[in-house]
Design an enzyme around this catalytic site. Structure first.
Site, PDB file in Angstrom:
ATOM      1  N   ARG A  91       0.331  -1.691  -0.180  1.00 11.44           N
ATOM      2  CA  ARG A  91       0.216   0.019   0.054  1.00 11.44           C
ATOM      3  C   ARG A  91       0.661   1.489   0.086  1.00 11.44           C
ATOM      4  O   ARG A  91       1.693   1.242   0.874  1.00 11.44           O
ATOM      5  CB  ARG A  91      -1.215   0.343   1.215  1.00 11.44           C
ATOM      6  CG  ARG A  91      -1.751  -1.179   1.454  1.00 11.44           C
ATOM      7  CD  ARG A  91      -2.668  -1.231   2.718  1.00 11.44           C
ATOM      8  NE  ARG A  91      -3.673  -2.388   2.805  1.00 11.44           N
ATOM      9  CZ  ARG A  91      -4.950  -2.535   2.391  1.00 11.44           C
ATOM     10  NH1 ARG A  91      -5.191  -0.985   2.415  1.00 11.44           N
ATOM     11  NH2 ARG A  91      -6.034  -2.924   2.144  1.00 11.44           N
ATOM     12  N   HIS A 454     -14.351   5.951  -4.272  1.00 12.50           N
ATOM     13  CA  HIS A 454     -13.785   6.480  -4.339  1.00 12.50           C
ATOM     14  C   HIS A 454     -14.072   7.901  -4.556  1.00 12.50           C
ATOM     15  O   HIS A 454     -14.262   9.151  -4.718  1.00 12.50           O
ATOM     16  CB  HIS A 454     -13.400   6.600  -5.623  1.00 12.50           C
ATOM     17  CG  HIS A 454     -12.121   7.356  -7.043  1.00 12.50           C
ATOM     18  ND1 HIS A 454     -12.655   8.202  -7.553  1.00 12.50           N
ATOM     19  CD2 HIS A 454     -11.229   7.856  -6.111  1.00 12.50           C
ATOM     20  CE1 HIS A 454     -11.774   8.764  -8.062  1.00 12.50           C
ATOM     21  NE2 HIS A 454     -10.851   8.743  -7.391  1.00 12.50           N
ATOM     22  N   ARG A 561     -13.492  51.062  -7.280  1.00 11.64           N
ATOM     23  CA  ARG A 561     -12.897  50.989  -8.403  1.00 11.64           C
ATOM     24  C   ARG A 561     -14.008  52.374  -8.375  1.00 11.64           C
ATOM     25  O   ARG A 561     -14.631  51.781  -9.215  1.00 11.64           O
ATOM     26  CB  ARG A 561     -12.872  50.564  -9.430  1.00 11.64           C
ATOM     27  CG  ARG A 561     -12.286  48.994  -8.552  1.00 11.64           C
ATOM     28  CD  ARG A 561     -11.745  47.594  -9.070  1.00 11.64           C
ATOM     29  NE  ARG A 561     -10.852  47.123  -8.304  1.00 11.64           N
ATOM     30  CZ  ARG A 561     -11.855  45.474  -7.728  1.00 11.64           C
ATOM     31  NH1 ARG A 561     -13.104  45.874  -7.287  1.00 11.64           N
ATOM     32  NH2 ARG A 561     -10.676  44.552  -6.873  1.00 11.64           N
ATOM     33  N   GLU A 752       1.972  50.790  -5.544  1.00 11.54           N
ATOM     34  CA  GLU A 752       1.855  49.951  -7.064  1.00 11.54           C
ATOM     35  C   GLU A 752       2.988  50.202  -7.379  1.00 11.54           C
ATOM     36  O   GLU A 752       3.505  49.139  -8.761  1.00 11.54           O
ATOM     37  CB  GLU A 752       0.765  49.991  -7.265  1.00 11.54           C
ATOM     38  CG  GLU A 752      -0.247  51.203  -7.399  1.00 11.54           C
ATOM     39  CD  GLU A 752      -1.220  51.301  -8.220  1.00 11.54           C
ATOM     40  OE1 GLU A 752      -2.223  50.454  -8.526  1.00 11.54           O
ATOM     41  OE2 GLU A 752      -1.965  52.449  -7.911  1.00 11.54           O
ATOM     42  N   GLY A 773      -1.501  48.219  -3.645  1.00  8.70           N
ATOM     43  CA  GLY A 773      -1.956  47.700  -4.817  1.00  8.70           C
ATOM     44  C   GLY A 773      -1.127  46.402  -6.057  1.00  8.70           C
ATOM     45  O   GLY A 773      -0.072  46.196  -6.544  1.00  8.70           O
ATOM     46  N   THR A 774      -1.326  44.901  -5.097  1.00  2.00           N
ATOM     47  CA  THR A 774       0.121  44.319  -5.260  1.00  2.00           C
ATOM     48  C   THR A 774       0.049  43.485  -6.815  1.00  2.00           C
ATOM     49  O   THR A 774       0.834  42.590  -7.060  1.00  2.00           O
ATOM     50  CB  THR A 774       0.074  43.197  -4.376  1.00  2.00           C
ATOM     51  OG1 THR A 774      -1.700  42.222  -4.103  1.00  2.00           O
ATOM     52  CG2 THR A 774       0.706  43.071  -2.878  1.00  2.00           C
ATOM     53  N   ASN A 775      -1.152  44.209  -7.562  1.00  2.00           N
ATOM     54  CA  ASN A 775      -0.902  43.324  -8.833  1.00  2.00           C
ATOM     55  C   ASN A 775      -0.118  43.937  -9.853  1.00  2.00           C
ATOM     56  O   ASN A 775       0.963  43.259 -10.196  1.00  2.00           O
ATOM     57  CB  ASN A 775      -2.672  43.749  -9.601  1.00  2.00           C
ATOM     58  CG  ASN A 775      -3.626  42.763  -8.699  1.00  2.00           C
ATOM     59  OD1 ASN A 775      -3.716  41.839  -7.852  1.00  2.00           O
ATOM     60  ND2 ASN A 775      -5.351  42.924  -8.854  1.00  2.00           N
ATOM     61  N   CYS A 839      -4.986  45.868  -1.068  1.00  2.00           N
ATOM     62  CA  CYS A 839      -6.603  45.687  -1.898  1.00  2.00           C
ATOM     63  C   CYS A 839      -6.466  44.951  -2.949  1.00  2.00           C
ATOM     64  O   CYS A 839      -7.025  44.708  -4.008  1.00  2.00           O
ATOM     65  CB  CYS A 839      -6.753  47.074  -2.330  1.00  2.00           C
ATOM     66  SG  CYS A 839      -5.946  48.761  -3.000  1.00  2.00           S
TER      67      CYS A 839
END
Length: 885
Positions: A91, A454, A561, A752, A773-775, A839
């Protein structure tokens, strides 16, 4: 380094080394439960095997043989013996449970000689040859990569030939014949003799289990559930003496949960099959009986009471819901496996709350057991409470929630068709290789299999609604048709399943939204709020979105926005006219038309939030985004000229001219945000006026406000100074004069751009709050265009482990995260009371939230539907990394 551990010697707490299955066997042995003899080969050997190019580590088989000899000594049986043969199961088992992802081989050690001995010993020829044909098919499929259809078709043909429906109706001669046909077909498929030496079989099997770690379905499962090498790295191999549930009606096999894994209710839950082997229950080949019926079963005296005692011992030891497998061989019960139960989020939440109230665990432990990403499951829709239509058919309620979709009969088809519509995967029974279909399906429906099959286990783990064992459905996979009574269901037809009741309905049923703040989940979220230190805000642009955010527990709006307010159907034409204006006066005219519309939106937001923070980001994108594209306009003008159509042509050409004027080589770092607000101050002036007037009017109605104006794309403190002096302060004075009241607000900035982060000490002299603004900050730090990189090379980088994850999904701590830390530190050197939030899309991602907590952010802001996830993740961050405020 020890490479092989006997069950009595292994440390059951070391799942990383022994795998979940091996660790469970060691623990059960330690606490005195009846466990067959055996040993575990460590996960380190799997890693060495893969590193060696799928070759067995040197000397490992010699150690395996020594441990096998110890098992022989204890059991009095001989591996490969022709009088009293020892048979084993092989197994897999990783540190984290991956139901159905890895492979198990049963009855290993059988050959044409040992099977005769087994028949004599047990005085049961049918049992011996049934075990033999099972071994050949499992070994062929798993160790030799034979297509399982080879065996399935042979078995089905034999049942048709004999005029029976169930495997159990075939006699000893049938099983003998099947075993030999299976061997012959295996040899035809592999072009090599079937291995008869037990140690050769064992080596093949161990290698197959090691290889399965890098098999497609195991890799897909780890990727889907973000299981990292730190959590599980390689699979261990458990070699366990065989015990048999298929020796007659006084034998059985089953799977149990110490509590209901679908609802979390504190009731014993499980299923068993008489005269069967373990894989029969899990594979869903036959539909089993519920475990409580065993109490009345005269063939299995005392076994149910023994299981109840085991249930109590397991929960008392682990303080977790346990999922365990057992086999009863001639009225004697053996435990084969225990692991933490794979439950859906509903059950995890309920069991957590109940166990806290029972004094088994703390609130913190209950919260830490919830996988934040699984919280999405609690937001699944459900059937209407009083739905009156009769179901087409009823199966077993295997995983709760309701789902509607177009029927598909194959996992590959599900993947293909899910690109354009919602699909429902309908199978006779599912197999581990169907996993890719599970990922994309709205829900799963099977004709065979129970609540521990399963399909049920994997669906619950994913939070997908599932109905199993709907035996009233007959599937013809080749024709892609299912029959439910007289109704024919074709591929593409719509069905709705209710995984909470097992009902299947024709067509699309309008489903209801879940209630988030009440019941067990409401209790967990309340505890999360008591523990967490970081606020959870929402990204919301409309009052309706703000209302939904409050329902999910938002403590403010961290990002409104304003450009999205421009995109409404009735407003976009005004925005376009404003952009096309040739003079300032003309532009102001259209801005004045927009102003009352924006003001009404702001009033709605402020009233809805009733004193909670509302952070309005002024216009961010470049103006050309509100206009048709250059290609679109040129094509339209060309077609108009070609057809001789002149009406509207002049207007199109004016727009084309403006689009060309506004075109930029790199608009994402071009004329947008504060740069646009500086060159076209009338746009920001209108937005500031609309927001401050809205604030004033709401205050005059006696409603509290907490207004925040946020400036995007700042790189230099002088941008903020210029806007404050020349636009913000004059407008603020005019508004206060107009309404005759004080209109308080906060003035802050998005961080940002990398330069803004590095000069945060200067920027904090003007800004009273920061919001990351992490994008865009990720784009700037990596020099990656998000749109291009996600489509072109990031998936390959993740696959090659150049990057640990997509940095636009999970915050990059060493780079982007470090830039954030610098900004927080520098900003608070200037302004100790500086409020800092996030954000970007990372604001709702658990790992990113943990980093935000660690570097001292005050809040995260995310989409409404991520708020419950963020609340749990924020509490978990505080438990892992305590901070005072």
């Amino acid at each position: 380094m020890q490479r092989v551990y006997a069950f009595e010697d292994g440390d059951g707490t070391n799942k990383k080394l022994l795998g979940g299955k091996g660790a469970g066997l060691c623990t059960m042995t330690k606490i005195g439960l009846p466990v067959p003899q055996g040993f575990v080969i460590t996960t380190e050997m799997c890693k060495q095997f893969i590193a060696n190019g799928n070759k067995m580590p040197e000397g490992l088989m010699e150690e395996v043989k020594k441990n096998m000899q110890l098992v022989e000594k204890k059991s009095g049986k001989v591996f490969g013996g022709e009088e009293n043969p020892l048979l084993v199961s092989v197994r897999s088992g990783a540190a984290m449970s991956m139901p159905g992802m890895m492979d198990t081989i049963l009855n290993l050690g059988l050959n044409d000689k040992t099977v005769v001995a087994l028949a004599k010993l047990t005085n049961n020829e049918r049992f011996a040859y049934d075990s033999y044909r099972r071994f050949v098919s499992l070994f062929g499929k798993i160790a030799l990569n034979v297509d399982d259809e080879v065996y399935d078709k042979t078995l089905e043909n034999k049942k048709v030939e004999k005029g029976v429906k169930l495997d159990t109706e075939l006699d000893a001669n049938d099983m003998k014949e099947l075993a030999q046909v299976f061997i012959k077909k295996t040899e035809e498929f592999t072009k090599q003799p079937f291995p008869v030496d037990p140690y050769a079989q064992l080596e093949f099997a161990i290698c197959a289990v090691f290889r399965s770690w890098m098999g497609k379905r195991a890799v897909d499962y780890r990727r889907e559930f973000k299981i990292t090498p730190e959590q599980a790295d390689g699979t261990a191999v458990s070699v366990v003496s065989m015990v048999y549930g298929n020796m007659g009606n006084d034998s059985a096999t089953g799977v149990c949960f110490t509590r209901d894994p679908g609802t979390g209710e504190n009731m014993f839950f499980g299923e068993y099959l008489k005269n069967a082997q373990g894989e029969d229950v899990v594979a869903g080949i036959r539909t089993p009986q519920i475990i409580s019926k065993m109490a009345e079963d005269a063939d299995l005296p005392g076994c149910y009471e023994q299981l109840l005692d085991i249930r109590k011992k397991l929960e008392g030891y682990f303080h977790e819901v346990q999922d365990f497998e057992f086999t009863i061989e001639r009225k004697k019960l053996y435990m084969l496996q225990t692991r933490n139960g794979k439950m859906n989020a509903t059950a995890t939440v309920r069991t957590g709350v109940d166990m806290v109230e029972e004094g088994l665990i703390t609130k913190e432990q209950a919260i830490m057991r919830i996988a934040p990403q699984s919280v999405d499951q609690l937001l699944h829709k459900n059937m209407p409470a009083n739905y009156a239509e009769a179901p087409l058919v009823k199966g077993l309620p295997a995983s709760p929630g309701a789902a509607t979709g177009a029927v598909v009969f194959d996992a590959d088809d599900a993947v293909e068709q899910a690109k354009g519509k919602k699909v429902l995967l309908l199978r006779e029974e599912t197999k581990p290789e169907d996993i890719h279909g599970f990922f994309v399906a709205e829900g799963i429906l099977t004709c065979r299999g129970g609540k521990t099959s399963h399909a049920a286990v994997v669906a619950r783990g994913m939070g997908k609604p599932c109905v199993s064992g709907a035996e009233g459905i007959k599937v013809d996979v080749a024709k892609k048709i299912a029959k439910i009574g007289s109704l024919e269901v074709h591929e593409g037809d719509i069905l709705t399943i209710d995984g909470s009741t097992g009902c299947v309905y024709k067509g699309e049923v309008p489903l209801e939204e879940p209630q988030v703040g009440s019941g067990y989940f409401g209790t967990i979220l309340k505890w999360a709020n008591e523990i967490k230190k970081i606020g959870v805000f929402a990204n919301a642009d409309l009052p309706s979105a703000a209302k939904k955010a409050l329902e999910f527990g938002a403590e403010g709006i961290g990002l409104c926005r304003t450009e999205r307010m421009f995109n409404a159907v009735e407003r976009l034409p005004i925005v376009v006219k404003m952009i096309l204006s040739n003079t300032l006066e003309e532009r102001k005219k259209y801005l004045n038309e927009l102003m009352p519309l924006q003001k009404q939106d702001f009033i709605g937001l402020l009233k809805t939030m009733n004193g909670l923070p509302v952070t309005v980001r002024l216009l961010d994108p470049p103006l050309h985004e509100f206009l048709p594209t250059l290609e679109e306009l040129m094509r339209e003008i060309f077609e108009m000229k070609l057809s001789g159509k002149t009406e509207g042509l002049a207007e199109k050409e004016v727009v084309l001219k403006k689009v060309k004027e506004l075109m930029e080589v790199n608009p994402m770092i071009g004329h947008r945000g504060i740069r646009l607000g500086t060159t076209n101050p009338e746009i920001y002036e209108m937005q500031i006026r609309a927001f401050l007037e809205a604030t004033a009017e709401v205050i005059k109605e006696g409603i509290k406000t907490h207004a925040e104006i946020m400036i995007p794309n700042v790189t230099e403190v002088n941008e903020l100074i210029n806007l404050r002096k020349n636009v913000l302060e004059p407008v603020h004075e005019e508004v206060e004069k107009k309404y005759g009241i004080k209109v308080p607000f906060m003035y802050g900035t998005m961080v940002e751009c990398v330069r803004a982060a590095l000069t945060a000490d200067k920027i904090a002299t003007e800004a009273s709050f920061f919001s990351f603004g992490t994008n865009d900050l990720t784009q700037g730090t990596f020099s990656y265009s998000r749109e291009d990189s996600e489509n072109k090379f990031i998936p390959k980088y993740v696959e090659l482990k150049i990057l640990p994850a997509n940095p636009f999904e999970i915050l990059d701590r060493p780079g982007v995260g470090e830039v954030m830390r610098i900004a927080v530190t520098k900003g608070r050197q200037t302004r100790p009371e500086l409020l800092v939030g996030i954000c970007g899309e990372h604001g709702g991602e658990p790992s990113s939230i943990e980093w935000c907590h660690m570097i001292g952010l005050n809040y995260v802001s995310c989409s409404s539907y991520r708020i419950p996830v963020a609340r749990i993740a924020a509490a978990q961050a505080q438990i892992r990394h305590p901070r005072e405020n």
